[in-house]
Design a protein around this motif. Structure first.
Motif: not given
Length: 424
Positions: A292-320
């Motif tokens: 499962g997820d470990l969202e409980d460990l992430d601070s608000k700032e870390e969650k926002e940064n993770k969402e931003k990074v995930a968007k940057d990797f959307e095409k990479v993840i799709k191709d993978m």
């Protein structure tokens, strides 16, 4: 005849006489063929430790003295005497399916049943000793014992007495308890699930290693874990693996080590079954760090940064995903990893990789499920994918994730070929 009398009637108070063998047929002499006394019936204040040790060795044929003994006489609605021993070493057949219990049942000092399984739960099968009661008839059968209130009462009292003695040993003689746990810790873990009535008592006896332990010796308690939990921590975290070394070096631990969060390292074969059925301790649930997820460990700032990074990797993840479509359920940006490039996780309610390997080794059928691949966006190998999603590199990341959690590759030779291509 003498052997039968000695086995079943050695401890009754009346001497049993037989004709003594003599060459002169006219000269008839009688001799007692039983000891006519019961060691456990003696007052424990009149016995020395050496006496207990000698009786234990004569009863079990064990060369080593026991770790401890419990000698009790109960009088009232039910009358019985128990002399129970905890061995210092586990028997060679303790894990055999046909392992027999070590309790001898006597009725009025006459042996009526050996290796009785009704007087002690399976997780205490290492306990040796005798129980003598005047409240059972001499012709009692195994079937009658299974529904006997007398046996049930004796069993409950004996189990409670043993668990209290172990708790006292753990508190007052930690070195002796460490020896006990090394020999019998895995069977005690069985009791945490099997004996619901004594679950709280047994949970206090459990010992583990954690990511903060210096070695593989299991010394950490659940009580100490809870006391050292961080302020906002909501679960008791654990990871299962085939060995302590595999658990200690698992990539799933990286974020926990970074944040200083303690994680139980579970490498005994019984651990996977135990923790999946244990539920919670002191109101705190157990949570696998490989599910499962470990969202409980992430601070608000870390969650926002993770969402931003995930968007940057959307095409990479799709191709993978297209490349690994038959092997993984999905691919995600990881918040677990800080050093490793990738890892595999399972959905919250699905079977983990270690449990799958255990089930397969036992010849059991397992459901056909796919893992989730998590990638570390800060790792150089993963960053390369933003330039070009190379098929060999994607497969290598997946294979590395399998190896890092203790799995086996379906085609090791192909993995080597891909590695060689990337090294060139």
């Amino acid at each position: 005849m003498r052997g039968i009398i000695s086995k079943y009637s050695d401890h009754i108070t009346v001497p049993i006489m037989m004709i003594k063998h003599s060459e002169d047929a006219k000269d008839i002499e009688y001799e007692a063929v039983n000891k006519a006394n019961a060691f456990w019936a003696q007052d424990k204040n009149d016995l020395k430790q050496e006496d207990y040790d000698e009786f234990y060795k004569s009863m079990t044929y064990d060369f080593e003295p026991p770790l401890m003994q419990l000698h009790n006489r109960v009088e009232g609605n039910l009358n019985y005497t128990s002399l129970l021993y905890i061995p210092s070493k586990a028997s060679f057949d303790m894990w055999e399916p046909k392992h027999k219990g070590g309790i001898k049942l006597y009725a009025k000092r006459v042996l009526i049943m050996e290796n009785n399984e009704e007087l002690m739960p399976l997780y205490l099968r290492f306990v040796k000793g005798v129980i003598d009661t005047a409240d059972l008839s001499l012709n009692v059968s195994r079937e009658i014992l299974q529904g006997s209130k007398v046996v049930d009462t004796i069993r409950k009292a004996s189990v409670s007495r043993i668990l209290k003695a172990l708790e006292k040993m753990a508190k007052n003689k930690p070195e002796d308890y460490a020896k006990f746990w090394q020999e019998f810790g895995m069977v005690i873990k069985e009791g945490a699930v099997e004996d619901v009535a004594n679950k709280d008592k047994i949970s206090k006896l459990l010992r583990f290693t954690t990511n903060k332990s210096e070695n593989a010796i299991q010394t950490a308690t659940l009580e100490c874990y809870v006391k050292s939990m961080q302020k906002d921590q909501k679960a008791i975290y654990y990871i299962t693996a085939e060995t302590y070394e595999s658990a200690k070096s698992s990539p799933h631990l990286e974020v926990f080590n970074k944040k200083g969060i303690e994680v139980l390292l579970l490498s005994d074969r019984v651990d996977e079954w135990m923790v999946s059925n244990f539920g919670e301790f002191d109101g705190i649930p157990f949570k696998s760090i490989a599910k499962g997820d470990l969202e409980d460990l992430d601070s608000k700032e870390e969650k926002e940064n993770k969402e931003k990074v995930a968007k940057d990797f959307e095409k990479v993840i799709k191709d993978m995903q297209k490349i690994l479509d038959k092997q993984v359920k999905s691919i995600k940006v990881s918040s677990r990893l800080s050093e490793s490039p990738s890892c595999l996780i399972a959905d919250e309610n699905e079977m983990g990789g270690n449990m799958e390997r255990i089930m397969k080794s036992l010849g059991q059928d397992i459901p056909d499920t796919k893992p989730i691949l998590e990638i570390n966006p800060k790792h150089p190998l993963v960053e390369k994918l933003k330039i070009k999603v190379d098929e060999d590199l994607v497969n290598v990341l997946f294979d590395q994730a399998i190896l890092s959690e203790g799995g086996q590759l379906k085609d090791p030779a192909e993995f080597v070929k891909r590695m060689n291509k990337l090294i060139k």
